[in-house]
Structure formats: structure tokens, C-alpha cells
Design an enzyme around this catalytic site. Structure first.
Site, PDB file in Angstrom:
ATOM      1  N   HIS A 121     -28.434  41.108  40.875  1.00  0.00           N
ATOM      2  CA  HIS A 121     -27.668  40.936  41.938  1.00  0.00           C
ATOM      3  C   HIS A 121     -28.492  40.601  43.135  1.00  0.00           C
ATOM      4  O   HIS A 121     -29.697  40.876  43.109  1.00  0.00           O
ATOM      5  CB  HIS A 121     -26.685  42.319  42.351  1.00  0.00           C
ATOM      6  CG  HIS A 121     -25.877  42.032  43.338  1.00  0.00           C
ATOM      7  ND1 HIS A 121     -26.309  42.092  44.832  1.00  0.00           N
ATOM      8  CD2 HIS A 121     -24.506  42.283  43.425  1.00  0.00           C
ATOM      9  CE1 HIS A 121     -25.078  42.131  45.561  1.00  0.00           C
ATOM     10  NE2 HIS A 121     -24.171  42.265  44.798  1.00  0.00           N
ATOM     11  N   ASP A 198     -31.548  49.088  39.042  1.00  0.00           N
ATOM     12  CA  ASP A 198     -30.308  48.963  39.680  1.00  0.00           C
ATOM     13  C   ASP A 198     -29.533  49.670  38.797  1.00  0.00           C
ATOM     14  O   ASP A 198     -28.969  48.994  37.678  1.00  0.00           O
ATOM     15  CB  ASP A 198     -29.955  47.390  40.016  1.00  0.00           C
ATOM     16  CG  ASP A 198     -28.717  47.319  40.614  1.00  0.00           C
ATOM     17  OD1 ASP A 198     -27.878  48.355  40.786  1.00  0.00           O
ATOM     18  OD2 ASP A 198     -28.507  46.257  40.863  1.00  0.00           O
ATOM     19  N   GLN A 201     -24.018  49.402  38.674  1.00  0.00           N
ATOM     20  CA  GLN A 201     -22.982  49.094  37.772  1.00  0.00           C
ATOM     21  C   GLN A 201     -22.971  49.897  36.235  1.00  0.00           C
ATOM     22  O   GLN A 201     -22.086  49.719  35.532  1.00  0.00           O
ATOM     23  CB  GLN A 201     -22.970  47.588  37.139  1.00  0.00           C
ATOM     24  CG  GLN A 201     -22.844  46.739  38.260  1.00  0.00           C
ATOM     25  CD  GLN A 201     -21.434  46.528  39.020  1.00  0.00           C
ATOM     26  OE1 GLN A 201     -20.548  47.021  38.276  1.00  0.00           O
ATOM     27  NE2 GLN A 201     -21.160  46.324  40.129  1.00  0.00           N
ATOM     28  N   LYS A 224     -18.603  52.198  44.594  1.00  0.00           N
ATOM     29  CA  LYS A 224     -18.514  51.888  43.260  1.00  0.00           C
ATOM     30  C   LYS A 224     -18.029  53.101  42.162  1.00  0.00           C
ATOM     31  O   LYS A 224     -17.849  52.746  41.120  1.00  0.00           O
ATOM     32  CB  LYS A 224     -19.432  51.119  42.594  1.00  0.00           C
ATOM     33  CG  LYS A 224     -19.677  49.561  43.498  1.00  0.00           C
ATOM     34  CD  LYS A 224     -20.919  49.078  42.701  1.00  0.00           C
ATOM     35  CE  LYS A 224     -21.686  47.905  43.447  1.00  0.00           C
ATOM     36  NZ  LYS A 224     -20.508  46.745  43.772  1.00  0.00           N
ATOM     37  N   CYS A 367     -22.409  37.487  44.022  1.00  0.00           N
ATOM     38  CA  CYS A 367     -23.759  37.605  44.582  1.00  0.00           C
ATOM     39  C   CYS A 367     -24.757  37.767  43.270  1.00  0.00           C
ATOM     40  O   CYS A 367     -25.746  38.452  43.169  1.00  0.00           O
ATOM     41  CB  CYS A 367     -23.763  39.305  45.093  1.00  0.00           C
ATOM     42  SG  CYS A 367     -22.705  39.311  46.509  1.00  0.00           S
TER      43      CYS A 367
END
Length: 409
Positions: A121, A198, A201, A224, A367
Site C-alpha cells: 500500500h 503492515d 489487512q 478496518k 493505493c
């Protein structure tokens, strides 16, 4: 028992109709809907004990501080971290920018190398690129394999004596590919690299044990994972947090200040200046409670079932004649993310047609422009991303609408 039909009762927005159709919300990788338990938790803050934290000895301030810190402790425990290791941030983008800034100021020097994956991202790519121009270190890119995975072999092949940091995503927001983060991080550790992960997700969709993954830094967004916007966390391993000077400062980051000296507060507060999103984090604590009751293992099983149903229906309805699907077909190695393109129609045209039927999807490059360009998907893609309240019947409707669209054109 985990059932999306019962879960849906907790989400008031799912009672809406869009263009005369019941809302089907398939934009969960961007942000999830909020259950009534989270809505009520935020509402209660405003109605009963809203005040600034860490600032006063009056009752409201003490109550707000206790509620905020308890929520932050709960959020930290959700990833097997301590409150001292979790910096409250406004989202994963904020957290990743802060990680890049902390490492740039405290550790990186001219001539050093930072490995960044092409899957990222923009929030985990652009901060490093911007800061590299200031500190004069080099960015090197790790490319994914044909299914969208970053492999430990690809990482190891890029490491030199000048490589200091590896930053990559646990799960791709485009393909849903689940990278073997533990294996990749162990390769990085053997070579003396600092690792930034990261987990925006992955944390909503599967159990996360940050100590088992062995990341030094990790960032995620609350919005999220059923929580309010403006919330998230940056995990910093204890030994790093103790030794680093803050790069943002102000109220709540200090113990004392004179004109000659600064005594910084202990982590996590030294890294978070100013008033945080108090009500938002208390809401995120309620979201964590909700997810723990459901069980992340059950969330993962549900999404696998939805993804299998999607791939089966695409084949059954002959939709594969009209679209190309991005990512692996191995359900154990992907989340519930159905990303596709058409050679004839732009993603926005397809997305607008789906919206006419009440179906919310994401269109564009999500993104992650370099990833799309790397695979030659220059026009972008359509992404339907699933979560706990989605059903097979909703997927059936989407497939039928898509079939109608392509057959009628």
C-alpha cells in the site's frame, strides 16, 4: 455458533437500501461497518464521562483516563503485546509514517539500504521514499512472485551489508495474498535487519501474535476491524521503544521540561503528542471485545468459505470468460478478497453498475499503483472484499449482476 445471519443484526447500516436494493457491502478492505456495540460504546463516552486524559485530578478526567488506558491495554493484548509497546495512532498510514520517521531519525544513515516490497500500500512505500531523499539512504524493491507473494528467498537475495531495514505487508490489500511473515522476518533477523510489518489487512481476519511473528514494528488501523475511524496502533518492540528519541513532541510526551532539559515520558506516551481520539479508542476496545467473542479462527473459516463459493460460482456461471482474477486460488493462502478486471470495461464502469444494484465494491488501483503496473493491470481492478456479515447469497447476487452486465454488452 458463528453465523453471519445473526451477526448482521448487530449492524444497523445493513438495513439500508441503495438504489432500491438491499445494501451489499463488499468494500471491507477499505473499511468495515460498525456494530451497535461499538456505536453505543462511543455514544456512552460522550454522554457519561468525556474529558481529556492524563491532564486532571477531577472525576471525569480520571474516568476517561482509566477507560482509555483499559481500551489500549485490551487492543495491545489482542496482538499479544503490552500497553508500553502500543503507540496509539490515527490509522495504519499514520503508524507506518511514524515508524519510518523514527527509524530514519534514530537509525538510518546516508548509504544505508531499506528493502520495500512492490506489493505495498502506498502508506508503506511513500514515507520511505520521501525520507530517503532527506537522509540519503537507498530504497530497493522486492518483487512478488506470479501469485503476488513476497518470498523469503526474494528478500534474502536483495540483502547486502548495507541493508538495514525491511518493510512489507502481511496481507496484500489487492490480492489478499497472505505472506509468510514469520519466515520472511526470520531471514531478515539472521541478517541483522530491523523489520516493519503492515498488519492492517491481517488483524481483522486472523489471529495475530506479534511476538511469534517477531516483527520489530507493526501498524494497523482500527477502522478496518469494526472500530471507529481515527484509531489504530503502532507496535514497537520494547527494546526499541525504550531507546528511541521521539520525533513528534508536545503535550503528554514528557515528564518535565525546563529551558535546559527534557525528561521524556515512558513509552508509549513519549511517542504520541496531544489529545488522542479518546472516544474512538474506547470504541475500538469494544470492537476487540466483539471480535474476541466471535473468534478470529471462525472469521478466517467463514472468509475461506465465501472465497471458495465465489471461485466456484465464477466457474459455474461462466464468468471466467469475461474476467481475469488476480491472486492465488489456494484458499489457505489468501483472505476473502476477490479482485478482478475485464479487458473490455473499466473498473469504474463495472463498479458503477454494481452500485446500481446496491452492491458496494472498490474500483481503481487501491493505493497500490506499482503492484498494478507490475502485473500490467494499468487500468486498475475491481475488488470485492468480504467480512463477518457477508453471505453466500450476497455473492450469488453479485455474480448474477456481473453476468448480466457482461452478457448484455
Amino acid at each position: 455458533m458463528f453465523t453471519p445471519y445473526e451477526i448482521r443484526k448487530d449492524f444497523p447500516i445493513l438495513r439500508r437500501e441503495i438504489n432500491g436494493h438491499p445494501l451489499i457491502y463488499f468494500d471491507n478492505n477499505a473499511t468495515t461497518l460498525k456494530p451497535i456495540q461499538v456505536i453505543n460504546a462511543v455514544k456512552k463516552v460522550y454522554e457519561e464521562y468525556y474529558s481529556n486524559i492524563h491532564r486532571g485530578v477531577h472525576t471525569l478526567s480520571i474516568e476517561a483516563t482509566e477507560m482509555f488506558e483499559e481500551a489500549l491495554r485490551k487492543i495491545a493484548q489482542f496482538i499479544n503485546a503490552s500497553i508500553e509497546e502500543l503507540i496509539p495512532v490515527y490509522n495504519a498510514s499514520h503508524g507506518l509514517n511514524l515508524a519510518a520517521l523514527l527509524l530514519t531519525i534514530n537509525y538510518l544513515n546516508e548509504g544505508d539500504e531499506v528493502l520495500v516490497s512492490v506489493v505495498e500500500h502506498h502508506s508503506n512505500m511513500l514515507p520511505w521514499r520521501v525520507l530517503s531523499k532527506i537522509k540519503k539512504y537507498k530504497i530497493k524493491y522486492v518483487y512478488p512472485d506470479e501469485e503476488g507473494f513476497i518470498t523469503s528467498e526474494a528478500v534474502e537475495n536483495m540483502i547486502t551489508s548495507k541493508t538495514k531495514v525491511l518493510t512489507f505487508t502481511h496481507v496484500s490489500n489487492v490480492t489478499g495474498a497472505i505472506n509468510d511473515a514469520r519466515k520472511i522476518i526470520r531471514v531478515a533477523k539472521r541478517n541483522g535487519l530491523i523489520t516493519v510489518l503492515d498488519i492492517a489487512q491481517s488483524i481483522p481476519h486472523m489471529p495475530i501474535d506479534i511476538k511469534d511473528l517477531e516483527a520489530d514494528f507493526a501498524a494497523f488501523s482500527g477502522h478496518k476491524m469494526l472500530g471507529p475511524a481515527g484509531t489504530g496502533g503502532l507496535y514497537i518492540k520494547r527494546e526499541f521503544a525504550r531507546d528511541m528519541e521521539p520525533v513528534l513532541s508536545g503535550g503528554d510526551t514528557i515528564i518535565d521540561v525546563t529551558l535546559d532539559d527534557i525528561k521524556w515520558a515512558d513509552p508509549p506516551w513519549r511517542f504520541h503528542p496531544g489529545t488522542p481520539n479518546i472516544e474512538g479508542f474506547i470504541g475500538l476496545g469494544a470492537a476487540v471485545d466483539y471480535l474476541k467473542r466471535l473468534g478470529l479462527e471462525n472469521v478466517r473459516i467463514h472468509e475461506e468459505a465465501l472465497m471458495k463459493h465465489t471461485l466456484d460460482k465464477v466457474e459455474e456461471e461462466g464468468l471466467n470468460k469475461y474476467i481475469e482474477i488476480m491472486g492465488t486460488k489456494d484458499l489457505k493462502r489468501r483472505t476473502g478478497t476477490f479482485t478482478f478486471r475485464s479487458s473490455k470495461y473499466s473498473p469504474n464502469v463495472i463498479g458503477a453498475y454494481l452500485d446500481m444494484h446496491g452492491i458496494a465494491v472498490r474500483t481503481g488501483k487501491h493505493c497500490a499503483h506499482p503492484l498494478h503496473y507490475y502485473y500490467g493491470w494499468n487500468e486498475g481492478s475491481v475488488r470485492a472484499s468480504y467480512y463477518i456479515y457477508n453471505t453466500k447469497e450476497e455473492i450469488d447476487k453479485m455474480i448474477n449482476v456481473l453476468k448480466k452486465f457482461f452478457v448484455s454488452k
